[in-house]
Design an enzyme around this catalytic site. Structure first.
Site, mmCIF file in Angstrom:
data_model
loop_
_atom_site.group_PDB
_atom_site.id
_atom_site.type_symbol
_atom_site.label_atom_id
_atom_site.label_comp_id
_atom_site.label_asym_id
_atom_site.label_seq_id
_atom_site.Cartn_x
_atom_site.Cartn_y
_atom_site.Cartn_z
ATOM 1 N N THR A 14 4.393 -20.041 -1.295
ATOM 2 C CA THR A 14 4.031 -20.558 -2.121
ATOM 3 C C THR A 14 5.190 -21.822 -3.211
ATOM 4 O OG1 THR A 14 2.324 -19.179 -3.263
ATOM 5 C CG2 THR A 14 2.623 -20.554 -5.209
ATOM 6 N N ASP A 58 3.184 -16.924 5.940
ATOM 7 C CA ASP A 58 2.782 -16.902 4.508
ATOM 8 C C ASP A 58 3.044 -14.861 4.701
ATOM 9 O OD1 ASP A 58 0.307 -16.416 2.483
ATOM 10 O OD2 ASP A 58 0.661 -14.432 2.628
ATOM 11 N N GLN A 277 4.318 7.832 -7.007
ATOM 12 C CA GLN A 277 3.272 6.759 -7.356
ATOM 13 C C GLN A 277 4.252 5.627 -8.603
ATOM 14 O OE1 GLN A 277 -0.356 7.659 -7.248
ATOM 15 N NE2 GLN A 277 -1.055 9.798 -4.890
#
Ligand code: ASP
Length: 341
Positions: A14, A58, A277
């Site tokens: 971007t 990307d 996690q």
């Protein structure tokens, strides 16, 4: 112009997009015209040059061949530039930052990776500030020594150690977090570097590593997972290592179908590294029975390393060594601040 030289490497994403005013569509920025898009860069008085990937990618399409290309560009230009700014999509930035930190052994110059949530060509873009400050950080020196001789991520006023980052927000300008290591610098009215947190240069010759093995899997645990799920992953043909994304401080179910399968895979030569996690905190398999059982069957603690850093480090070690014990020994050594000792 002072004699500071900065190389910008635009990979895609971007940040390098501007609006075509005729069509209203986004198109990639032409980095040959850098100063005409961001004239204020001239005020730095640095010698800034830019190269772009062709084709642009990307960051969801990033793979180790792109990491190798980035490292090749940095290696070839290492003596000619004081610092490097890598413009990269934010989606996989943490993986690239981790990989580069291990690929560039003895790095003594700044490699600052940045991107943005809104394109440079948008009025409210965050890319402009990210870009300009990343350049300033890459150029910062004290007594001719770079202030940040490591691979970093710069995003929304904060400089992070690259291999400690996670992208945790898909929308906010503040998109990155480093849960287990404090920021290296804050960019407010001034750049405030926290020198005591930043790696020191070792002045050794840069050594590059290019090879990665993908004989690896990430096994994320979840309540209710099936035996089929575990077996499907652990039975992957040629699998040599697994990053076990466990609960909390490194805990997993103690059901025998799970532990028995994991144990037999480890006995057959599989390397299993336990990472949490959670975005912050460390694995400690001595705290609970559910962690202790993993320790007992030969699971290795990833301590407070991120999944992305564990993955990149292991992919590189698997490519470089075949002996499991050597890989464990190397994995347990801190290469460039990727886990706390
Ligand atoms: N999808 C884009 C990428 O990661 C998003 C961004 O540029 O931040 O390449």
């Amino acid at each position: 112009m002072n004699d500071t030289t900065i190389l910008i490497i635009y990979t895609g994403g971007t940040i390098g997009m501007i609006k075509d005013h005729e069509t209203g569509l986004l198109k990639p920025f032409n980095f040959d015209n850098l100063y005409s898009y961001i004239p204020v860069l001239k005020d730095f008085n640095y010698n800034i040059e830019a190269v772009s990937f062709d084709p642009l990618i990307d960051s969801s399409n990033i793979n180790p061949s792109h990491w190798a290309k980035l490292v090749e560009i940095i290696f070839e230009n290492y003596e000619s530039y004081d610092g490097f700014v890598v413009l990269h999509g934010s989606d996989t930035m943490a993986y690239t930052a981790s990989a580069l930190s291990f690929m560039l052994e003895n790095l003594n110059k700044p490699v600052i990776i940045t991107g943005s949530q809104l394109p440079l060509g948008e009025l409210r873009t965050d890319g402009r500030e990210n870009f300009i400050t990343a350049v300033e950080i890459a150029a910062s020196k004290i007594d001719d020594t770079p202030v940040v001789p490591e691979v970093c991520v710069y995003f929304e006023n904060r400089l992070y150690r690259g291999n400690r980052t996670y992208k945790f927000n898909a929308e906010n300008f503040n998109a990155f977090v480093s849960g287990n290591y404090p920021v290296l610098a804050d960019a407010g009215m001034n750049l405030k570097f926290y020198h005591e947190r930043i790696l020191k240069p070792n002045f050794k010759k840069l050594k590059t590593h290019y090879d990665f093995s993908n004989d690896i899997a990430i096994l994320k645990l979840f309540p209710g997972m099936s035996e089929n799920y575990i077996n499907a992953i652990l039975n992957i043909d040629g699998l040599r290592a697994v990053i076990l994304e466990s609960f909390g401080s490194g805990n997993a179910t103690t059901e025998s179908w799970f532990l028995d399968k994991l144990q037999s895979s480890i006995s057959a030569g599989l390397l299993v590294i336990n990472v949490t996690q959670c975005l912050s905190g460390s694995v400690d398999m001595t705290k609970y029975e559910t962690g202790k059982r993993l320790l007992d069957i030969g699971v290795i603690s990833g301590k407070d390393i991120t999944t992305a850093a564990a993955l990149a480090k292991l992919m590189m070690l698997l490519a470089e060594y075949s002996d499991k014990e050597i890989i464990i020994e190397k994995f347990n050594k801190v290469f460039c601040g990727e886990f706390s000792e």
